[in-house]
Motif scaffolding. Sequence first.
Motif, PDB file in Angstrom:
ATOM      1  N   VAL A 176      34.988  36.709  39.237  1.00 59.03           N
ATOM      2  CA  VAL A 176      36.239  37.238  39.793  1.00 59.03           C
ATOM      3  C   VAL A 176      37.429  36.668  39.038  1.00 59.03           C
ATOM      4  CG1 VAL A 176      37.745  37.198  41.813  1.00 59.03           C
ATOM      5  CG2 VAL A 176      35.320  37.749  42.073  1.00 59.03           C
ATOM      6  N   THR A 203      41.046  39.645  46.563  1.00 57.54           N
ATOM      7  CA  THR A 203      39.918  40.468  46.135  1.00 57.54           C
ATOM      8  C   THR A 203      39.694  41.599  47.128  1.00 57.54           C
ATOM      9  OG1 THR A 203      38.308  39.075  47.282  1.00 57.54           O
ATOM     10  CG2 THR A 203      38.779  38.537  44.983  1.00 57.54           C
ATOM     11  N   ALA A 236      33.045  41.982  38.443  1.00 60.90           N
ATOM     12  CA  ALA A 236      34.429  41.980  38.916  1.00 60.90           C
ATOM     13  C   ALA A 236      35.288  42.726  37.910  1.00 60.90           C
ATOM     14  CB  ALA A 236      34.931  40.552  39.090  1.00 60.90           C
TER      15      ALA A 236
END
Length: 295
Positions: free
Chosen positions: A119, A269, A36
């Motif tokens: 993330v 995201t 990420a």
Amino acid sequence: MRAAVVNAFGGPEVVEVVETEVPEPAARQVRIKVAAATLNPVDAAVRQGVFGGAGERIGLGWDVAGTVDAVGAEAGAWAVGGEVVALAYGAVVPLGTHADYVVVDADAVAAAPKGVDAVTAATLPLNALTAVQALDLLGLESGQSLLVTGAAGAVGGFAVQLAARRGIAVTALAREADEGLVRELGAAEFLAEGRGGFDAVLDAAVLGETALAWVRDGGAYAGVIPQAVPGAVRGVRVAAVEVSADGGWLGELVRLVESGVLTLRVAETFALDEAAKAHARLAEGGLRGRLVLVP
């Protein structure tokens, strides 16, 4: 591998995802397989040509969370397979962290926070390091007063939490709708409009001279963009943080995440292939948390 780059300056539409060679780590470097990578306002500035580099291919992305994939000589304790976070500092570089793989200096790396997904962990390095390094510039002692502008943003939010932990009396300047959020982060006082008399201002909102006016005579002001720092007046000490990749400090910040002192916030995201779409979302504003790209 894929990497998000710009070959010309402009709006979100100039962001391209291209195929390029996997980078190899040199001495005292590690290669990270990216899990990420956060999209920050600095990436928009790079895209717009604020830092120069006309005619060059410029990579995007500063934050990364992922797994060590290869190590160069003298890379310290880092070994293949370790889960890490890092700051890849550099405004005009051929490749950034918005890619499948990235090479960073070994001393810019820290072990990823336990119990936090990649993330979420990717939102830590740039913004938290900027906040803590700005606080260090101010040099406040416990009990002194600090106004944080843009306190609901990523840098501002970390600054509120870190300053409150140091015993500093934090006042948060933010939109009225964000009062609950900044108080949860540790602000003792909330303002929707600025006022004077503070020992220091950490100007995460880049208000410049307007924020400088809220510092008491002989106080201190810290900006987050060196090129946008106002001139000193009334004996106010003026400085700006130019964030540095510091794995030691990053490791300390990771421990604060693990102990619940620091809150990590993800807004949305996007897949790496949607990098241009993510830039367009960033340009819309109104985010409370960071956008994160996932390869």
